[in-house]
Design an enzyme around this catalytic site. Sequence first.
Site, PDB file in Angstrom:
ATOM      1  N   LYS A   9       0.832  -1.197   0.000  1.00  0.00           N
ATOM      2  CA  LYS A   9       0.000   0.000   0.000  1.00  0.00           C
ATOM      3  C   LYS A   9       0.877   1.262   0.000  1.00  0.00           C
ATOM      4  O   LYS A   9       2.091   1.188   0.218  1.00  0.00           O
ATOM      5  CB  LYS A   9      -0.919  -0.024   1.236  1.00  0.00           C
ATOM      6  CG  LYS A   9      -1.873  -1.233   1.296  1.00  0.00           C
ATOM      7  CD  LYS A   9      -2.767  -1.146   2.531  1.00  0.00           C
ATOM      8  CE  LYS A   9      -3.618  -2.399   2.701  1.00  0.00           C
ATOM      9  NZ  LYS A   9      -4.534  -2.287   3.865  1.00  0.00           N
ATOM     10  N   TYR A  49     -12.583  -3.660  -2.584  1.00  0.00           N
ATOM     11  CA  TYR A  49     -13.072  -3.492  -1.209  1.00  0.00           C
ATOM     12  C   TYR A  49     -14.608  -3.474  -1.168  1.00  0.00           C
ATOM     13  O   TYR A  49     -15.201  -2.739  -0.368  1.00  0.00           O
ATOM     14  CB  TYR A  49     -12.512  -2.200  -0.607  1.00  0.00           C
ATOM     15  CG  TYR A  49     -11.049  -2.288  -0.184  1.00  0.00           C
ATOM     16  CD1 TYR A  49     -10.568  -3.357   0.569  1.00  0.00           C
ATOM     17  CD2 TYR A  49     -10.148  -1.270  -0.510  1.00  0.00           C
ATOM     18  CE1 TYR A  49      -9.242  -3.426   0.970  1.00  0.00           C
ATOM     19  CE2 TYR A  49      -8.815  -1.331  -0.103  1.00  0.00           C
ATOM     20  CZ  TYR A  49      -8.371  -2.406   0.634  1.00  0.00           C
ATOM     21  OH  TYR A  49      -7.057  -2.467   1.052  1.00  0.00           O
ATOM     22  N   GLU A 126      -8.956 -12.200  -6.909  1.00  0.00           N
ATOM     23  CA  GLU A 126      -8.188 -10.939  -6.827  1.00  0.00           C
ATOM     24  C   GLU A 126      -6.977 -10.952  -7.755  1.00  0.00           C
ATOM     25  O   GLU A 126      -6.659  -9.924  -8.369  1.00  0.00           O
ATOM     26  CB  GLU A 126      -7.763 -10.684  -5.371  1.00  0.00           C
ATOM     27  CG  GLU A 126      -8.954 -10.388  -4.470  1.00  0.00           C
ATOM     28  CD  GLU A 126      -8.569 -10.144  -3.013  1.00  0.00           C
ATOM     29  OE1 GLU A 126      -7.367 -10.251  -2.663  1.00  0.00           O
ATOM     30  OE2 GLU A 126      -9.480  -9.844  -2.213  1.00  0.00           O
TER      31      GLU A 126
HETATM   32  P1  DAT Z   1      -7.509  -6.916   5.922  1.00  0.00           P
HETATM   33  O1  DAT Z   1      -6.736  -5.841   5.190  1.00  0.00           O
HETATM   34  O2  DAT Z   1      -6.772  -7.427   7.111  1.00  0.00           O
HETATM   35  O3  DAT Z   1      -7.976  -8.011   5.003  1.00  0.00           O
HETATM   36  P2  DAT Z   1     -10.245  -5.862   5.829  1.00  0.00           P
HETATM   37  O4  DAT Z   1     -10.409  -6.568   4.522  1.00  0.00           O
HETATM   38  O5  DAT Z   1     -11.293  -6.051   6.875  1.00  0.00           O
HETATM   39  O6  DAT Z   1      -8.838  -6.225   6.529  1.00  0.00           O
HETATM   40  O7  DAT Z   1     -10.119  -4.291   5.586  1.00  0.00           O
HETATM   41  C1  DAT Z   1      -9.390  -3.799   4.479  1.00  0.00           C
HETATM   42  C2  DAT Z   1      -8.655  -2.555   4.914  1.00  0.00           C
HETATM   43  O8  DAT Z   1      -9.574  -1.537   5.287  1.00  0.00           O
HETATM   44  C3  DAT Z   1      -7.745  -2.735   6.123  1.00  0.00           C
HETATM   45  O9  DAT Z   1      -6.509  -3.309   5.789  1.00  0.00           O
HETATM   46  C4  DAT Z   1      -7.627  -1.338   6.612  1.00  0.00           C
HETATM   47  C5  DAT Z   1      -9.001  -0.754   6.336  1.00  0.00           C
HETATM   48  N1  DAT Z   1      -9.838  -0.880   7.529  1.00  0.00           N
HETATM   49  C6  DAT Z   1     -10.500  -1.968   7.956  1.00  0.00           C
HETATM   50  N2  DAT Z   1     -11.157  -1.733   9.104  1.00  0.00           N
HETATM   51  C7  DAT Z   1     -10.887  -0.448   9.402  1.00  0.00           C
HETATM   52  C8  DAT Z   1     -11.271   0.421  10.472  1.00  0.00           C
HETATM   53  N3  DAT Z   1     -12.072  -0.001  11.453  1.00  0.00           N
HETATM   54  N4  DAT Z   1     -10.793   1.685  10.461  1.00  0.00           N
HETATM   55  C9  DAT Z   1     -10.003   2.125   9.455  1.00  0.00           C
HETATM   56  N5  DAT Z   1      -9.611   1.371   8.410  1.00  0.00           N
HETATM   57  C10 DAT Z   1     -10.051   0.108   8.397  1.00  0.00           C
END
Ligand code: DAT
Length: 154
Positions: A9, A49, A126
């Site tokens: 990222k 996402y 993906e």
């Molecule tokens: P991961 O990246 O571990 O697969 P995810 O798919 O739930 O987690 O979320 C994707 C991204 O979104 C994560 O890396 C960072 C951001 N994110 C997730 N939850 C968040 C939160 N509560 N506050 C801020 N950013 C968040």
Amino acid sequence: MERTLIILKPDAIQRGLSGEIITRFEKKGLKIIGMKMMRLDSALLKAHYSHLTDKPFYKGLEEFMKSSPVIAFALEGYECVNSVRIILGATNPREAEAGTIRGDMSIGTGRNLVHASDSTENGEKEVGRFFDDNELFSYDKSEYIHIYEDFERK
Ligand code: DAT
Ligand code: MG
């Protein structure tokens, strides 16, 4: 063999951590089958996402992911989706185990350095979303005999 999508990222790029992060996956023994620098746009991020677009933090997440180029790569290995998630650590880096990438090198949840696919199905999906077939490479890795037993290499 499974495939998983990794994205370094913008924070990883800006902090100069790309090499160190790539090294961790290489040391594990995983095979890089495709790699490129790219700028992510809103459409690709909304697809990537899609499970988060209705969250309050989504706007900030999208802005952040567009804030500088990223490095995307695909890894291949036996049951690699799960082992890569273990190497990555928890989404919230303050809860990530020491020794993991996020646990060792990051603090903010929205600045957790690396994306990795979270299931076998999503790994395939993906990798296909970020790479055309002609950007993925099939090749032998000479060290495989020292990394895998025969049944794990199928
Ligand atoms: P991961 O990246 O571990 O697969 P995810 O798919 O739930 O987690 O979320 C994707 C991204 O979104 C994560 O890396 C960072 C951001 N994110 C997730 N939850 C968040 C939160 N509560 N506050 C801020 N950013 C968040
Ligand atoms: Mg995720």
